[in-house]
Design an enzyme around this catalytic site. Structure first.
Site, PDB file in Angstrom:
ATOM      1  CE  LYS A   8      -4.445  -1.378   1.803  1.00  0.00           C
ATOM      2  NZ  LYS A   8      -5.430  -1.239   2.867  1.00  0.00           N
ATOM      3  CD  GLU A  40      -1.161 -10.844  11.122  1.00  0.00           C
ATOM      4  OE1 GLU A  40      -0.358 -11.737  11.430  1.00  0.00           O
ATOM      5  OE2 GLU A  40      -2.300 -10.735  11.589  1.00  0.00           O
ATOM      6  CG  ASP A  69       9.684  -6.287   4.276  1.00  0.00           C
ATOM      7  OD1 ASP A  69       8.580  -5.746   4.458  1.00  0.00           O
ATOM      8  OD2 ASP A  69      10.538  -6.386   5.183  1.00  0.00           O
ATOM      9  CG  PHE A 152       9.013   6.204  -0.819  1.00  0.00           C
ATOM     10  CD1 PHE A 152       8.998   5.323   0.257  1.00  0.00           C
ATOM     11  CD2 PHE A 152       9.507   5.738  -2.027  1.00  0.00           C
ATOM     12  CE1 PHE A 152       9.449   4.016   0.130  1.00  0.00           C
ATOM     13  CE2 PHE A 152       9.966   4.429  -2.167  1.00  0.00           C
ATOM     14  CZ  PHE A 152       9.930   3.567  -1.083  1.00  0.00           C
ATOM     15  N   GLY A 153      10.006   8.030   1.867  1.00  0.00           N
ATOM     16  CA  GLY A 153      10.761   7.492   2.996  1.00  0.00           C
ATOM     17  C   GLY A 153      12.013   8.292   3.313  1.00  0.00           C
ATOM     18  CE  LYS A 175      14.115   5.285  -4.651  1.00  0.00           C
ATOM     19  NZ  LYS A 175      13.068   5.528  -3.655  1.00  0.00           N
ATOM     20  CG  HIS A 180      16.819  -0.300  -2.398  1.00  0.00           C
ATOM     21  ND1 HIS A 180      16.875   1.001  -2.858  1.00  0.00           N
ATOM     22  CD2 HIS A 180      15.765  -0.330  -1.538  1.00  0.00           C
ATOM     23  CE1 HIS A 180      15.903   1.708  -2.285  1.00  0.00           C
ATOM     24  NE2 HIS A 180      15.226   0.928  -1.480  1.00  0.00           N
TER      25      HIS A 180
HETATM   26  P1  ITT Z   1       4.236  -2.173   2.455  1.00  0.00           P
HETATM   27  O1  ITT Z   1       4.544  -3.141   3.567  1.00  0.00           O
HETATM   28  O2  ITT Z   1       2.771  -1.925   2.260  1.00  0.00           O
HETATM   29  O3  ITT Z   1       4.925  -2.555   1.174  1.00  0.00           O
HETATM   30  P2  ITT Z   1       5.888  -0.330   3.967  1.00  0.00           P
HETATM   31  O4  ITT Z   1       6.309   1.084   3.738  1.00  0.00           O
HETATM   32  O5  ITT Z   1       5.378  -0.689   5.338  1.00  0.00           O
HETATM   33  O6  ITT Z   1       4.830  -0.718   2.845  1.00  0.00           O
HETATM   34  P3  ITT Z   1       8.247  -1.965   4.416  1.00  0.00           P
HETATM   35  O7  ITT Z   1       7.725  -2.623   5.621  1.00  0.00           O
HETATM   36  O8  ITT Z   1       8.993  -2.771   3.400  1.00  0.00           O
HETATM   37  O9  ITT Z   1       7.084  -1.266   3.578  1.00  0.00           O
HETATM   38  O10 ITT Z   1       9.148  -0.755   4.907  1.00  0.00           O
HETATM   39  C1  ITT Z   1      10.025  -0.150   4.030  1.00  0.00           C
HETATM   40  C2  ITT Z   1      10.482   1.161   4.621  1.00  0.00           C
HETATM   41  O11 ITT Z   1      11.886   1.327   4.347  1.00  0.00           O
HETATM   42  C3  ITT Z   1       9.779   2.330   3.948  1.00  0.00           C
HETATM   43  O12 ITT Z   1       8.578   2.677   4.604  1.00  0.00           O
HETATM   44  C4  ITT Z   1      10.844   3.421   4.051  1.00  0.00           C
HETATM   45  O13 ITT Z   1      10.822   3.978   5.341  1.00  0.00           O
HETATM   46  C5  ITT Z   1      12.144   2.624   3.876  1.00  0.00           C
HETATM   47  N1  ITT Z   1      12.496   2.524   2.445  1.00  0.00           N
HETATM   48  C6  ITT Z   1      12.476   1.406   1.675  1.00  0.00           C
HETATM   49  N2  ITT Z   1      12.808   1.685   0.412  1.00  0.00           N
HETATM   50  C7  ITT Z   1      13.040   3.008   0.367  1.00  0.00           C
HETATM   51  C8  ITT Z   1      13.379   3.890  -0.666  1.00  0.00           C
HETATM   52  O14 ITT Z   1      13.517   3.482  -1.921  1.00  0.00           O
HETATM   53  N3  ITT Z   1      13.535   5.176  -0.356  1.00  0.00           N
HETATM   54  C9  ITT Z   1      13.368   5.619   0.893  1.00  0.00           C
HETATM   55  N4  ITT Z   1      13.015   4.865   1.931  1.00  0.00           N
HETATM   56  C10 ITT Z   1      12.843   3.548   1.673  1.00  0.00           C
END
Ligand code: ITT
Length: 196
Positions: A8, A40, A69, A152-153, A175, A180
């Site tokens: 999501k 989960e 993940d 994002f993130g 990007k 990754h």
């Molecule tokens: P879903 O489980 O619904 O896929 P989520 O955001 O909870 O969404 P994850 O548990 O895999 O997904 O957490 C990944 C986190 O790692 C994400 O929320 C970011 O905080 C960080 N992250 C992963 N890939 C990233 C990226 O390309 N750029 C920036 N932050 C990233």
């Protein structure tokens, strides 16, 4: 052929859609369904969580499912936030608060010791039961302040190795070419192309 993205996270969905733009492949997301299973993340590794998410969505809809993940592993923090990246500053999963916590924890840490990497595990679950799991990394370092507004993130505080800017200053294409997720999705793309 239809494929469901088991996430999501809108940032992931944007990057995945771009990478999986293949003729004959229809990419579906949670927005295409009236109901959605609870995903989960009870695993202790990125691999476990990616497989749980992909298999749950595959079993629920009976369609090919692709899950991601991922996380940020910072050397000076012994690999944290790692598998807990999305909720590092609390259950609300707020990216700004996560970056605040990260920058505070690295306050005073000199640049040579700010090395980090993003890791991504992509799992594809096929209706017949087959599973493909791919892991990829993107090396870099943690900046001292946020730069850029794309992605994002943790993108605004992550400088990819060999670049003089943050991940949040790169275009979607740039990007995907070094990230990754982009690297892990290339393996997924090859599998899907072979099935089309
Ligand atoms: P879903 O489980 O619904 O896929 P989520 O955001 O909870 O969404 P994850 O548990 O895999 O997904 O957490 C990944 C986190 O790692 C994400 O929320 C970011 O905080 C960080 N992250 C992963 N890939 C990233 C990226 O390309 N750029 C920036 N932050 C990233």
């Amino acid at each position: 052929m239809e494929l469901v993205l088991a996430t999501k996270n809108p940032g992931k969905i944007r990057e995945m859609r771009k990478m999986l733009d293949l003729p004959g492949l229809t990419v579906l997301t949670h927005r295409d369904f009236d109901e959605w299973p609870e995903l989960e993340e009870t695993g202790e590794t990125l691999e476990e969580n990616a497989v749980i998410k992909a298999e749950t969505v595959r079993d629920h809809f009976g369609l090919i499912a692709l899950a991601d993940d991922s996380g940020l592993l910072v050397d000076a923090l012994d690999g944290r936030p790692g598998v807990h990246s999305s909720r590092y500053a609390g259950p609300q999963g707020d990216a700004e608060l996560n970056m605040d916590r990260l920058l505070a924890e690295l306050d005073g840490v000199p640049s040579p010791e700010r090395s980090a990497r993003f890791s991504c595990v992509i799992a594809i679950a096929l209706p017949a039961g087959e599973l493909q799991v791919t892991r990829a990394e993107c090396e870099g370092s943690i900046l001292t302040v946020r730069e850029g507004s794309r992605g994002f993130g943790y993108d605004p505080v992550f400088c990819p190795k060999g670049f003089d800017c943050s991940m949040a200053e790169l275009s979607l294409e740039e990007k995907n070419s070094i990230s990754h997720r982009g690297k892990a999705l290339r393996a997924a793309r090859i599998l899907l192309e072979s099935m089309l």
